[in-house]
Design a protein around this motif. Structure first.
Motif, mmCIF file in Angstrom:
data_model
loop_
_atom_site.group_PDB
_atom_site.id
_atom_site.type_symbol
_atom_site.label_atom_id
_atom_site.label_comp_id
_atom_site.label_asym_id
_atom_site.label_seq_id
_atom_site.Cartn_x
_atom_site.Cartn_y
_atom_site.Cartn_z
ATOM 1 N N ASN A 2 -51.574 21.430 37.987
ATOM 2 C CA ASN A 2 -51.086 21.461 39.363
ATOM 3 C C ASN A 2 -52.084 20.722 40.247
ATOM 4 N N MET A 3 -51.662 19.622 40.850
ATOM 5 C CA MET A 3 -52.601 18.775 41.599
ATOM 6 C C MET A 3 -53.117 19.416 42.886
ATOM 7 N N THR A 4 -52.431 20.454 43.375
ATOM 8 C CA THR A 4 -52.911 21.103 44.601
ATOM 9 C C THR A 4 -53.910 22.218 44.271
ATOM 10 N N GLU A 5 -54.015 22.538 42.998
ATOM 11 C CA GLU A 5 -54.935 23.587 42.575
ATOM 12 C C GLU A 5 -56.384 23.140 42.777
ATOM 13 N N ARG A 6 -57.192 24.009 43.381
ATOM 14 C CA ARG A 6 -58.609 23.703 43.584
ATOM 15 C C ARG A 6 -59.376 24.220 42.364
ATOM 16 N N LEU A 7 -59.868 23.279 41.579
ATOM 17 C CA LEU A 7 -60.498 23.647 40.310
ATOM 18 C C LEU A 7 -62.020 23.675 40.404
ATOM 19 N N ILE A 8 -62.598 24.476 39.524
ATOM 20 C CA ILE A 8 -64.042 24.492 39.307
ATOM 21 C C ILE A 8 -64.225 24.010 37.877
ATOM 22 N N TYR A 9 -65.149 23.072 37.676
ATOM 23 C CA TYR A 9 -65.429 22.590 36.330
ATOM 24 C C TYR A 9 -66.849 22.981 35.941
ATOM 25 N N ILE A 10 -66.969 23.580 34.759
ATOM 26 C CA ILE A 10 -68.282 23.897 34.201
ATOM 27 C C ILE A 10 -68.335 23.290 32.808
ATOM 28 N N GLY A 11 -69.335 22.454 32.564
ATOM 29 C CA GLY A 11 -69.558 21.950 31.218
ATOM 30 C C GLY A 11 -70.624 22.815 30.569
ATOM 31 N N MET A 12 -70.359 23.293 29.378
ATOM 32 C CA MET A 12 -71.404 24.076 28.691
ATOM 33 C C MET A 12 -71.292 23.969 27.183
ATOM 34 N N SER A 13 -72.446 24.214 26.539
ATOM 35 C CA SER A 13 -72.497 24.240 25.079
ATOM 36 C C SER A 13 -72.169 25.641 24.586
ATOM 37 N N ALA A 14 -72.757 26.640 25.251
ATOM 38 C CA ALA A 14 -72.545 28.051 24.908
ATOM 39 C C ALA A 14 -72.727 28.299 23.416
ATOM 40 N N ASP A 15 -73.795 27.726 22.878
ATOM 41 C CA ASP A 15 -74.020 27.855 21.437
ATOM 42 C C ASP A 15 -74.388 29.288 21.077
ATOM 43 N N ILE A 16 -75.387 29.830 21.757
ATOM 44 C CA ILE A 16 -75.680 31.265 21.623
ATOM 45 C C ILE A 16 -75.547 31.786 23.051
ATOM 46 N N VAL A 17 -74.491 32.542 23.305
ATOM 47 C CA VAL A 17 -74.179 32.963 24.674
ATOM 48 C C VAL A 17 -75.230 33.943 25.176
ATOM 49 N N HIS A 18 -75.717 33.700 26.395
ATOM 50 C CA HIS A 18 -76.755 34.553 26.987
ATOM 51 C C HIS A 18 -76.534 34.705 28.489
ATOM 52 N N LEU A 19 -77.453 35.402 29.134
ATOM 53 C CA LEU A 19 -77.332 35.727 30.553
ATOM 54 C C LEU A 19 -77.160 34.498 31.447
ATOM 55 N N GLY A 20 -77.768 33.385 31.085
ATOM 56 C CA GLY A 20 -77.617 32.162 31.875
ATOM 57 C C GLY A 20 -76.155 31.737 31.975
ATOM 58 N N HIS A 21 -75.423 31.824 30.851
ATOM 59 C CA HIS A 21 -73.998 31.485 30.852
ATOM 60 C C HIS A 21 -73.226 32.459 31.742
ATOM 61 N N VAL A 22 -73.575 33.738 31.630
ATOM 62 C CA VAL A 22 -72.920 34.775 32.447
ATOM 63 C C VAL A 22 -73.099 34.450 33.931
ATOM 64 N N ASN A 23 -74.311 34.100 34.329
ATOM 65 C CA ASN A 23 -74.596 33.821 35.742
ATOM 66 C C ASN A 23 -73.796 32.631 36.266
ATOM 67 N N ILE A 24 -73.635 31.598 35.448
ATOM 68 C CA ILE A 24 -72.864 30.415 35.850
ATOM 69 C C ILE A 24 -71.384 30.794 36.022
ATOM 70 N N ILE A 25 -70.846 31.564 35.081
ATOM 71 C CA ILE A 25 -69.438 31.982 35.167
ATOM 72 C C ILE A 25 -69.235 32.911 36.362
ATOM 73 N N LYS A 26 -70.201 33.783 36.632
ATOM 74 C CA LYS A 26 -70.120 34.672 37.809
ATOM 75 C C LYS A 26 -70.092 33.871 39.105
#
Length: 151
Positions: A2-26
């Motif tokens: 949907n072109m009117t949708e306001r998107l957020i893009y996050i690029g990540m490896s998330a190889d071993i998921v940790h608190l840093g990934h959680v903070n970015i998603i939050k």
């Protein structure tokens, strides 16, 4: 898409998921809760993309994808086939891109990538948001700690 949708893009490896990934998603979930964006798109780096700048990932692409889908707010995951964000952000034209501020360092392997993200987002008024890097935790540190305990 949907072109009117306001998107957020996050690029990540998330190889071993940790608190840093959680903070970015939050950070993304907060923007959506504040009605500044509508949906999060995670560009999950493929194994080849990760290997191009650090090491062979421990966890397969499919398993990393399933782990991230378990997070609140993560519904859309697309492959990011290079360290370069440009192909994906051109496709999705996000309002926001989020990355920890660790790449804002001329010595970082991702410093040039960061500048390209800023320049590309600027074409449609998109913005890079850089939350404080979660100190003392990274997949590389976790692997190092595990290795040191195996001796």
């Amino acid at each position: 898409l949907n072109m009117t949708e306001r998107l957020i893009y996050i690029g990540m490896s998330a190889d071993i998921v940790h608190l840093g990934h959680v903070n970015i998603i939050k950070t993304a979930n907060k923007l959506i809760a504040e009605n500044k964006a509508d949906r999060l798109v995670v560009g999950l780096l493929t194994c080849e993309a990760i290997e191009s700048y650090k090491r062979k990932p421990i966890v397969s692409f499919e398993n990393r994808k399933q782990l991230l889908l378990a997070f609140k707010g993560v519904e859309t995951i697309v492959p990011q086939v290079t360290l370069d964000y440009e192909p994906n952000i051109r496709q999705f034209k996000p309002t926001f891109c989020i990355h920890g501020n660790d790449w804002n360092d001329p010595k970082s392997a991702q410093y040039a990538t960061r500048q390209k993200v800023i320049d590309t987002l600027a074409e449609w008024g998109g913005k890079l948001i850089e939350p404080e890097y979660t100190k003392g935790i990274s997949t590389t540190d976790i692997i190092g700690e595990i290795a040191s305990r195996c001796n």
